[in-house]
Design an enzyme around this catalytic site. Sequence first.
Site, PDB file in Angstrom:
ATOM      1  N   LEU A 126       0.867  -1.169   0.000  1.00  0.00           N
ATOM      2  CA  LEU A 126       0.000   0.000   0.000  1.00  0.00           C
ATOM      3  C   LEU A 126       0.905   1.221   0.000  1.00  0.00           C
ATOM      4  O   LEU A 126       1.918   1.229   0.708  1.00  0.00           O
ATOM      5  CB  LEU A 126      -0.900   0.015   1.248  1.00  0.00           C
ATOM      6  CG  LEU A 126      -1.967  -1.087   1.353  1.00  0.00           C
ATOM      7  CD1 LEU A 126      -2.677  -1.006   2.701  1.00  0.00           C
ATOM      8  CD2 LEU A 126      -2.973  -0.998   0.220  1.00  0.00           C
ATOM      9  N   ASP A 127       0.558   2.229  -0.769  1.00  0.00           N
ATOM     10  CA  ASP A 127       1.437   3.390  -0.825  1.00  0.00           C
ATOM     11  C   ASP A 127       1.336   4.214   0.462  1.00  0.00           C
ATOM     12  O   ASP A 127       0.500   3.958   1.330  1.00  0.00           O
ATOM     13  CB  ASP A 127       1.177   4.241  -2.076  1.00  0.00           C
ATOM     14  CG  ASP A 127      -0.202   4.887  -2.102  1.00  0.00           C
ATOM     15  OD1 ASP A 127      -0.633   5.415  -1.053  1.00  0.00           O
ATOM     16  OD2 ASP A 127      -0.853   4.874  -3.159  1.00  0.00           O
ATOM     17  N   PHE A 128       2.188   5.194   0.573  1.00  0.00           N
ATOM     18  CA  PHE A 128       2.360   5.982   1.799  1.00  0.00           C
ATOM     19  C   PHE A 128       1.048   6.583   2.285  1.00  0.00           C
ATOM     20  O   PHE A 128       0.779   6.641   3.489  1.00  0.00           O
ATOM     21  CB  PHE A 128       3.401   7.084   1.541  1.00  0.00           C
ATOM     22  CG  PHE A 128       3.814   7.847   2.760  1.00  0.00           C
ATOM     23  CD1 PHE A 128       4.595   7.262   3.748  1.00  0.00           C
ATOM     24  CD2 PHE A 128       3.439   9.181   2.918  1.00  0.00           C
ATOM     25  CE1 PHE A 128       4.995   7.979   4.883  1.00  0.00           C
ATOM     26  CE2 PHE A 128       3.840   9.902   4.045  1.00  0.00           C
ATOM     27  CZ  PHE A 128       4.615   9.294   5.027  1.00  0.00           C
ATOM     28  N   ASN A 129       0.200   7.035   1.359  1.00  0.00           N
ATOM     29  CA  ASN A 129      -1.037   7.735   1.723  1.00  0.00           C
ATOM     30  C   ASN A 129      -2.270   6.835   1.696  1.00  0.00           C
ATOM     31  O   ASN A 129      -3.399   7.328   1.780  1.00  0.00           O
ATOM     32  CB  ASN A 129      -1.259   8.920   0.777  1.00  0.00           C
ATOM     33  CG  ASN A 129      -0.191   9.981   0.950  1.00  0.00           C
ATOM     34  OD1 ASN A 129       0.193  10.305   2.070  1.00  0.00           O
ATOM     35  ND2 ASN A 129       0.314  10.515  -0.154  1.00  0.00           N
ATOM     36  N   THR A 130      -2.077   5.526   1.567  1.00  0.00           N
ATOM     37  CA  THR A 130      -3.194   4.581   1.555  1.00  0.00           C
ATOM     38  C   THR A 130      -3.203   3.774   2.844  1.00  0.00           C
ATOM     39  O   THR A 130      -2.148   3.371   3.336  1.00  0.00           O
ATOM     40  CB  THR A 130      -3.093   3.637   0.343  1.00  0.00           C
ATOM     41  OG1 THR A 130      -3.155   4.406  -0.860  1.00  0.00           O
ATOM     42  CG2 THR A 130      -4.237   2.635   0.324  1.00  0.00           C
TER      43      THR A 130
END
Length: 292
Positions: free
Chosen positions: A137-141
């Site tokens: 999952l990316d940093f903002n997810t």
Amino acid sequence: MSADRLKNQKPRRIRKASPASKQSGAAPAAIETSRLQKLLARNGLGSRREIEDMIAAGRVSINGVTAKPGDRAGSGDMIRIDGKIIRFRLAALLPRVIIYHKPEGEIVSVRDPQGRPSVFDKLPHIRSSKWIAIGRLDFNTSGLLIFTTDGTLANHLMHPRYQMEREYAVRIVGELTPEQITRLTTGIELEDGLAKFDQLLDEGGTGTNHWYRIMLKEGRNREVRRMFEALGLTVSRLIRVRFGPVNLPPRLKRGMWIELMDTEVEQLLKLVSQPGAGIPDKPPSMQAGRRS
């Protein structure tokens, strides 16, 4: 599927052992054996293919004898890789599996040059193996992350040929038009190829924000965000709520994890081996526990 035993509670119970390998010299009916590559993969020492290559190169030994393809071993055997003893849990024939609710602001990487917080900082320490993240999952997810010590299980959940469905809750600024819904579900050309949602459901909203629930069978980098961005839409929240047959437990708060019990791990292994495992009618849910 439920999971109610967490860190700081009683340790995983020891399963009954069955017959040991002849090389171990133990009495009959002592320890169950398994194919060597399967045993090592389930303890996080690499994928089965990587371990098969180690065996073929003569880097693995069982009780002082160089291992051969097809050899079996159990937790009572002394196994070495490059001369280093590999120590197994007594319950070594089952992998460990952790469900983690990732908050925004953490990376799914062991090290980060920028010094940002890592999801691995929250996980319990383990010896002679490592935690493998199933998907990223990316940093903002935020949302569901699964960790295991079993390279084979991780591969089965992540490899494209198994078609494991990912489900997300997405909040965007504005509301999709019928034309935009059609494009998202029939295909949008991105820089790395055509991408589409297998399902897109309207979940409603208030004010300028609107929620949608989407399903897809791929895990390309920032794929969901890039698809909406291709239509000029802004994603303000993105939460993964399901991966294959596993749901994000509804009461598991962000930054918390739970570890599956042995019976639940056995159930998960059976589920992922069944046809259509990536799209269950009723995905299993798990109870939330304490912060790790």
